[in-house]
Design a protein around this motif. Structure first.
Motif, PDB file in Angstrom:
ATOM      1  N   HIS A  58       0.831  -1.214   0.000  1.00  0.00           N
ATOM      2  CA  HIS A  58       0.000   0.000   0.000  1.00  0.00           C
ATOM      3  C   HIS A  58       0.862   1.259   0.000  1.00  0.00           C
ATOM      4  CE1 HIS A  58      -3.577  -2.319   0.404  1.00  0.00           C
ATOM      5  NE2 HIS A  58      -3.347  -2.713   1.644  1.00  0.00           N
ATOM      6  N   TYR A  62      -0.242   2.917  -3.274  1.00  0.00           N
ATOM      7  CA  TYR A  62      -1.358   3.814  -2.940  1.00  0.00           C
ATOM      8  C   TYR A  62      -0.847   5.166  -2.425  1.00  0.00           C
ATOM      9  CZ  TYR A  62      -5.963   5.205  -1.132  1.00  0.00           C
ATOM     10  OH  TYR A  62      -7.145   5.859  -0.898  1.00  0.00           O
ATOM     11  N   LYS A 136     -10.885   3.685   1.787  1.00  0.00           N
ATOM     12  CA  LYS A 136     -10.208   2.585   1.080  1.00  0.00           C
ATOM     13  C   LYS A 136     -10.474   1.230   1.732  1.00  0.00           C
ATOM     14  CE  LYS A 136      -5.557   0.896  -0.024  1.00  0.00           C
ATOM     15  NZ  LYS A 136      -5.990   0.105  -1.192  1.00  0.00           N
TER      16      LYS A 136
END
Lengths: 404, 278
Positions: A58, A62, A136
């Protein structure tokens, strides 16, 4: 990083959450079992390779890590001394370092089976990061924000709402970050069974100061690698702003045992240290608030005083307990910058580097302006550019009378 | 050693009735009125008096007690003046137990040893410090015991069977069972659930168990007191103080009487309850 060397500055806290006399677990009994649960869950997650691997994924895909280490060439020329690098936490998804910690905590909330997340926020960056990660990961999100901060950080309030979070303005006390934290604790005490409290800085009861530090330490770990690549050696100094102190701790911690690295934390001196300010270490003394013992701004009767800073993110009358300890043992030198100095640094950074810094790291830049010119050209200085300044444009414009 | 708290609960057990524990904030709305309120409490039926030590950041309190603390601070209340209030109270009442309740920071700043000595000397019998769980016993709990003051711990619905012994270990005087997960002044608890919780605590201790948070009416006080050794009422009394103030937040002629009347009606409720089986 948990293999403590003798005489290491990186071995804290002890098993009860103490950094020297600082830290601890000063919370109501209702919360105590939750804090013990959290400590256990974090200890397990920390050594779980799957947790680490998921977080790294992540962080890369992200959040957009690693964040750049950028040579600020024109600022370096302007000051004519130390070679200045910016650690670009402002380039992270959501625009600040806050997301590093929030990702870790929200993954932990999920792992602990808590469907509801609460957070306090000052400037709104932690609130935005929490709202983002809750979106998320599909968790309910409630953010407590002082009514004054809701006014001066409107863009972030809108972002949180767009992300599906509920923003609760807090109208007790001074209507700022301290009061938002009180209100979050009151909510937590009421909703113990389903709620995870995502604290935004290296403060609060153990294990938060340690856990938030561990999640933010990715900043300093990356800087070590990046500066080795760029310069072939470690930096000579680190500079970061300090409110609660999570961006600073994230940068500093991996370097604490490198004696050649000088470390500077910059507190917010507001209107001046003899007037209203938010510099807990420079102008406060050790006390107990929000779950930990640390330097606090207070009156002679132990009543907490209101902090003041132009920067909502630094407007807090305390500081993380590990910073208090690092101050006492002399490993980190704490400086402070006034509102005016921060505004000057803000303008300079915009014009010379094409980077609009948040008002928080503008305080760090203000002290770079003092330190850098006196240092030799081969001195490597890393400044944590902890967040972007878009959120601050309206209030900066107001302070500068509409003229940038 | 025996404190006024121990004596009072022994006497009440002998009489076979539960205790009515009242909470008021020191210096709310001002120090003089506050002293008059304190002096009126025993005659109105208070068996034990808890006095709040005002603090700017009361994390476990609801809006009523937060506001009371701020009124008191605005009126110039300090920890020193709170102790003076107890001293003044003691000139006319040497039997009603006094428990100071609040947060740790003002005591830490006063200095733990100096505070304990001054509190004992003023006539304080016990302390309830919300943000000092057993994990931090070395801070104040152990020194307080040594100084001859009871350290009264809060047990809550989240204090499970495994944790109870630790919570009760250094507790003395009585155990304060917080009947809900929440802040002061919020919704009241279900009496039967409270009864079960009190019995659970009693399996671990011979100390009296008093129950608080969310009790506002004589009926609720009676129902809760029937399940325990005492009922604590705070926010309702604070609300009565507030309702009696003038537009500028100053005390009126009605203030002391308003609190005393409410205490009397609540006390009648508590006295209507039979002491829980030991």
């Amino acid at each position: 990083m948990n293999q403590a060397l003798p005489n290491s500055f990186r071995s804290g806290p002890d098993e009860r959450g103490h950094f020297g006399i600082y830290g601890g677990r000063f919370v109501a009994e209702t919360l105590m079992p939750l804090i013990l649960d959290l400590e256990k869950a974090y200890a397990q997650a920390k050594v779980d390779p799957a947790f680490r691997a998921e977080m790294d994924g992540h962080l890369k895909h992200y959040v957009g890590r690693p964040s750049a280490l950028y040579f600020a060439e024109r600022l370096t020329e302007h000051f004519g001394g130390a070679k200045i690098y910016f650690k670009r936490e402002d380039l992270n998804h959501t625009g600040a370092h806050k997301v590093n910690n929030v990702l870790g905590q929200i993954m932990l909330a999920k792992r602990m089976g808590k469907p509801r997340v609460i957070a306090e926020t000052g400037a709104g960056m932690h609130g935005v990061a929490t709202a983002t990660m809750c979106a998320k990961f599909g968790l309910e999100c409630v953010v407590f924000m002082g009514a004054v901060d809701v006014e001066r950080q409107q863009p972030n309030v809108l972002r949180m709402k767009a992300l599906g979070a509920e923003v609760r303005p807090v109208s007790s006390g001074a209507h700022t970050l301290k009061d938002a934290m009180n209100e979050a604790l009151r909510d937590w005490v009421t909703n113990v069974h389903d709620t995870f409290y995502c604290i935004g800085t290296v403060a609060g009861p153990h294990p938060y100061p340690m856990m938030v530090r561990d999640f933010q330490a990715v900043i300093g770990q990356e800087v070590r690698e990046q500066i080795m690549q760029a310069e072939g050696r470690l930096p000579d100094s680190l500079v970061a702003c300090i409110g609660g102190g999570s961006n600073a701790m994230g940068l500093f911690h991996p370097f604490l045992d490198d004696p050649g690295v000088a470390i500077y934390g910059v507190e917010a001196a507001g209107h001046g240290l003899d007037k209203l300010h938010a510099a807990s270490i420079a102008g406060g003394k050790p006390g107990v608030l929000h779950g930990n013992r640390t330097y606090l701004l207070m009156d002679p009767d132990g009543q907490i005083e209101e902090a003041h800073s132009i920067s909502a993110g630094l407007d807090y009358p305390g500081v993380g307990p590990e910073h208090s300890w690092l101050h006492d043992v002399g490993r980190v030198k704490f400086l402070s910058a006034t509102d005016t100095e921060a505004l000057d640094a803000f303008k300079l950074c915009c014009r010379l580097e094409g980077i609009i810094p948040a008002l928080e790291p503008s305080h760090a830049l203000a002290k770079v302006a003092d330190l850098a010119p006196k240092l030799p050209k081969d001195h490597l200085m890393v400044v944590n550019m902890s967040g972007r300044g878009d959120k601050d444009l309206a209030s900066v414009a107001e302070h500068l009378g509409g003229q940038f | 050693m025996t404190t006024r708290i121990d004596t009072r609960f022994a006497d009440l057990a002998h009489e076979g009735r539960p205790a009515f524990v009242t909470f008021v904030m020191a210096g709310d709305p001002d120090l003089d009125t506050s002293l008059q309120i304190l002096k009126a409490l025993p005659a109105a039926g208070a068996d034990v008096i808890e006095i709040g030590m005002p603090f700017t950041d009361p994390m476990a309190d609801g809006p009523a007690i937060q506001a009371a603390g701020l009124r008191a601070l605005k009126a110039g209340t300090t920890l020193k003046k709170t102790l003076a209030l107890v001293r003044d109270f003691r000139t006319t009442d040497n039997v009603t137990p006094i428990v100071l309740m609040g947060y740790y920071n003002p005591i830490y700043i006063y200095g733990v040893d100096a505070f304990l000595a001054d509190a004992k000397q003023a006539g304080v019998d016990g302390l309830i410090i919300v943000d000092l769980p057993p994990e931090e016993d070395e801070e104040l709990c152990l020194p307080a015991m040594k100084a001859g003051l009871n350290f009264i711990r809060l047990a809550t619905p989240t204090t499970d069977e495994k944790r109870l012994p630790a919570v009760l270990a250094n507790t003395s005087g009585f155990v304060y069972y917080v009947s809900i997960t929440g802040i002061t002044g919020s919704a009241s608890a279900d009496a039967s659930a409270v009864g079960a919780a009190v019995q659970r605590i009693k399996r671990h201790t011979s100390l009296p168990v008093c129950v608080g948070f969310g009790i506002r009416t004589p009926e609720a006080a009676q129902a809760i007191a029937a399940q325990a050794n005492g009922a604590v009422v705070g926010s309702a009394l604070i609300d009565a103080v507030k309702a009696s103030l003038d537009a500028e937040g100053r005390a009126t002629k009605a203030t002391v009487g308003a609190v005393a009347d409410l205490v009397a009606s609540l006390a009648a409720g508590v006295r209507g309850a039979k002491q829980a089986a030991e």
